[in-house]
Scaffold this motif. Structure first.
Motif, PDB file in Angstrom:
ATOM      1  N   UNK A  28       0.517  -1.230   0.107  1.00 26.83           N
ATOM      2  CA  UNK A  28       0.303  -0.242   0.138  1.00 26.83           C
ATOM      3  C   UNK A  28       1.256   1.436   0.176  1.00 26.83           C
ATOM      4  N   UNK A  29       0.438   2.187  -0.679  1.00 27.46           N
ATOM      5  CA  UNK A  29       1.249   3.406  -0.789  1.00 27.46           C
ATOM      6  C   UNK A  29       0.090   4.708  -0.289  1.00 27.46           C
ATOM      7  N   UNK A  94      20.195  11.144  -0.621  1.00 24.12           N
ATOM      8  CA  UNK A  94      18.666   9.769  -0.858  1.00 24.12           C
ATOM      9  C   UNK A  94      17.700  10.071   0.096  1.00 24.12           C
ATOM     10  N   UNK A  95      17.240   9.440  -0.167  1.00 25.55           N
ATOM     11  CA  UNK A  95      16.023   9.246   0.058  1.00 25.55           C
ATOM     12  C   UNK A  95      15.281   8.030   1.102  1.00 25.55           C
ATOM     13  N   UNK A  96      15.184   8.580   2.183  1.00 28.32           N
ATOM     14  CA  UNK A  96      15.266   7.253   2.910  1.00 28.32           C
ATOM     15  C   UNK A  96      14.120   6.183   2.796  1.00 28.32           C
ATOM     16  N   UNK A 128       7.098   3.729  -6.847  1.00 32.73           N
ATOM     17  CA  UNK A 128       6.649   4.251  -8.527  1.00 32.73           C
ATOM     18  C   UNK A 128       5.739   5.313  -8.086  1.00 32.73           C
ATOM     19  N   UNK A 129       5.550   6.069  -7.142  1.00 31.16           N
ATOM     20  CA  UNK A 129       5.061   7.550  -7.119  1.00 31.16           C
ATOM     21  C   UNK A 129       6.599   7.795  -6.585  1.00 31.16           C
ATOM     22  N   UNK A 130       7.112   7.789  -6.052  1.00 29.54           N
ATOM     23  CA  UNK A 130       8.267   9.132  -5.714  1.00 29.54           C
ATOM     24  C   UNK A 130       9.147   9.387  -6.960  1.00 29.54           C
ATOM     25  N   UNK A 135      17.549  11.645  -5.224  1.00 28.51           N
ATOM     26  CA  UNK A 135      17.310  11.324  -4.094  1.00 28.51           C
ATOM     27  C   UNK A 135      16.837   9.754  -4.191  1.00 28.51           C
ATOM     28  N   UNK A 136      15.551   9.545  -5.405  1.00 24.16           N
ATOM     29  CA  UNK A 136      15.776   8.559  -5.053  1.00 24.16           C
ATOM     30  C   UNK A 136      16.805   7.042  -5.552  1.00 24.16           C
ATOM     31  N   UNK A 137      17.847   7.649  -6.239  1.00 28.73           N
ATOM     32  CA  UNK A 137      18.754   6.951  -7.432  1.00 28.73           C
ATOM     33  C   UNK A 137      19.866   6.900  -6.245  1.00 28.73           C
TER      34      UNK A 137
END
Length: 419
Positions: A28-29, A94-96, A128-130, A135-137
């Protein structure tokens, strides 16, 4: 169907829901989604279910690797605690969230490569929604590195070894030929303890002792398949607690965190400490079991005329309510999981009343058990093993104390806040 103990108040009765909600492919997102770490704990349960890993030590090993990696990945971004692994992880910018997803995905894929499509689908849905970007990489790279560090650290840890157990018998004398569970546990490298035997308890009570006679009589009366002294609720409880302690305590953590959500880093830390403690507690109890090789009630009660204790009466045809596990009796393994899991969850949620949480067992669909304190859960399990006819009371007490020592050691020595 919800069964409750008629002796308890409404707030303290035992009953609960199905735990395999992680069988869905996508996590779930969005704002209403569950805690990220809980999502992956559920997904790990689904992956292990697909691999027919139903609990016990194999589940403890997988969950401890995944959760330690997930914690290290998030902590590499937030830098608030000492990491578990000494491998440096670069996570600047980075994205935690993505780091957590990536670590869990990579750890599970490395452990269960046949389930890669299911695991990848969950990961893809989660991120998928990031927005694409650095940050994602960076989060993905940090998570991958944290997971690989844990998997490599545990390679060759001795968890998978040939079963060379040799029964204690004379030449030509028949013995039961089923292989016991993990007699090599003492040679497995622990995740936190200095050695598997670090907290090894003393031996079980002497057969001619009053304690042994007390425990013998209790289990013989309450744990017999034909007992007239055990209530229906107690019988159901005994059958329910065939469920693995690892499965149950992770389920309990999910319920408690759902009721009292934690920040990502604290949720990651709690699940990691819980599963580090469960992993090492199971190794510790198995090592002690084979050190002492104490007989199970079904053997003891059928041999009550040979134990040198005039206070024990033999019952030649006695059988337990539930199937006896394939390892020695002392100490109790379910109880060691209770001690370890209880200490860790109490550190976050307290020793008193907590929001009601529930447990279910896939083998008993429709049966729901409810708890309003962590101690209530621990106490119930200890009695369940007596009602099931597979343990003696002293073994339960010693097992719980051993698990608590392991849990306290993990809390005091691992994933500590930075000063």
């Amino acid at each position: 169907m919800i069964r409750t103990d008629p002796r308890r108040s409404a707030a303290a009765r035992s009953g609960v829901p199905a735990w395999l909600c992680g069988l869905c492919i996508a996590l779930p997102m969005g704002a209403a989604r569950a805690d990220i770490v809980t999502d992956w704990n559920e997904k790990a349960a689904a992956v292990m279910e697909a691999e027919k890993v139903t609990g016990g030590y194999p589940a403890a090993r997988s969950l401890s690797i995944m959760h330690a990696a997930l914690f290290d990945a998030v902590n590499a971004v937030e830098k608030r605690h000492a990491p578990y692994s000494s491998t440096p992880i670069e996570a600047a910018g980075a994205s935690a969230d993505v780091a957590a997803h990536a670590a869990a995905r990579r750890a599970l894929t490395e452990l269960y490569p046949r389930q890669k499509p299911m695991i990848d689908a969950a990961f893809d849905a989660a991120v998928s929604k990031v927005a694409e970007g650095t940050a994602k990489a960076a989060g993905g790279a940090a998570g991958d590195k944290a997971a690989l560090a844990l998997v490599q650290l545990r390679a060759g840890d001795g968890a998978v070894s040939p079963n060379t157990y040799r029964p204690n018998t004379a030449p030509s004398v028949y013995v039961i030929t089923a292989a016991p569970i993990m007699p090599w546990a003492g040679a497995v490298k622990p995740l936190a303890l200095r050695s598997v035997a670090q907290f090894r308890p003393g031996p079980p009570p002497a057969l001619n002792s009053a304690i042994y006679a007390r425990d013998y009589d209790e289990t013989m009366a309450l744990g017999s398949a034909k007992s007239l002294k055990r209530t229906d609720w107690q019988a159901e409880t005994a059958k329910f607690w065939v469920i693995s302690g690892v499965t149950a305590w992770n389920q309990a953590a999910r319920g408690l965190i759902a009721a009292k959500p934690l920040p990502l880093i604290e949720s990651a830390r709690l699940y990691a400490q819980l599963n580090l403690a469960l992993h090492d507690a199971l190794l510790a109890v198995l090592e002690a079991k084979y050190e002492y090789a104490f007989w199970r009630p079904v053997t003891a009660i059928r041999s009550g005329d040979r134990d040198g204790n005039d206070a024990t009466e033999r019952d030649a045809g006695w059988t337990p309510l539930i199937e006896t596990p394939l390892h020695p009796e002392y100490p109790c393994a379910h109880c060691v999981a209770d001690g370890a899991g209880g200490v860790v969850l109490k550190s976050a949620f307290g020793t008193g009343t907590v929001p009601e949480f529930t447990l279910t067992y896939a083998a008993m669909p429709g049966v729901v058990r409810k708890y309003t304190s962590i101690q209530q859960l621990e106490d119930e399990v200890a009695m369940a093993r007596i009602w099931g006819g597979v343990h003696f009371r002293n073994s339960n007490d010693v097992g719980n104390a051993l698990g608590a020592k392991v849990g306290e050691y993990v809390l005091q020595n691992y994933l500590q806040p930075r000063r």
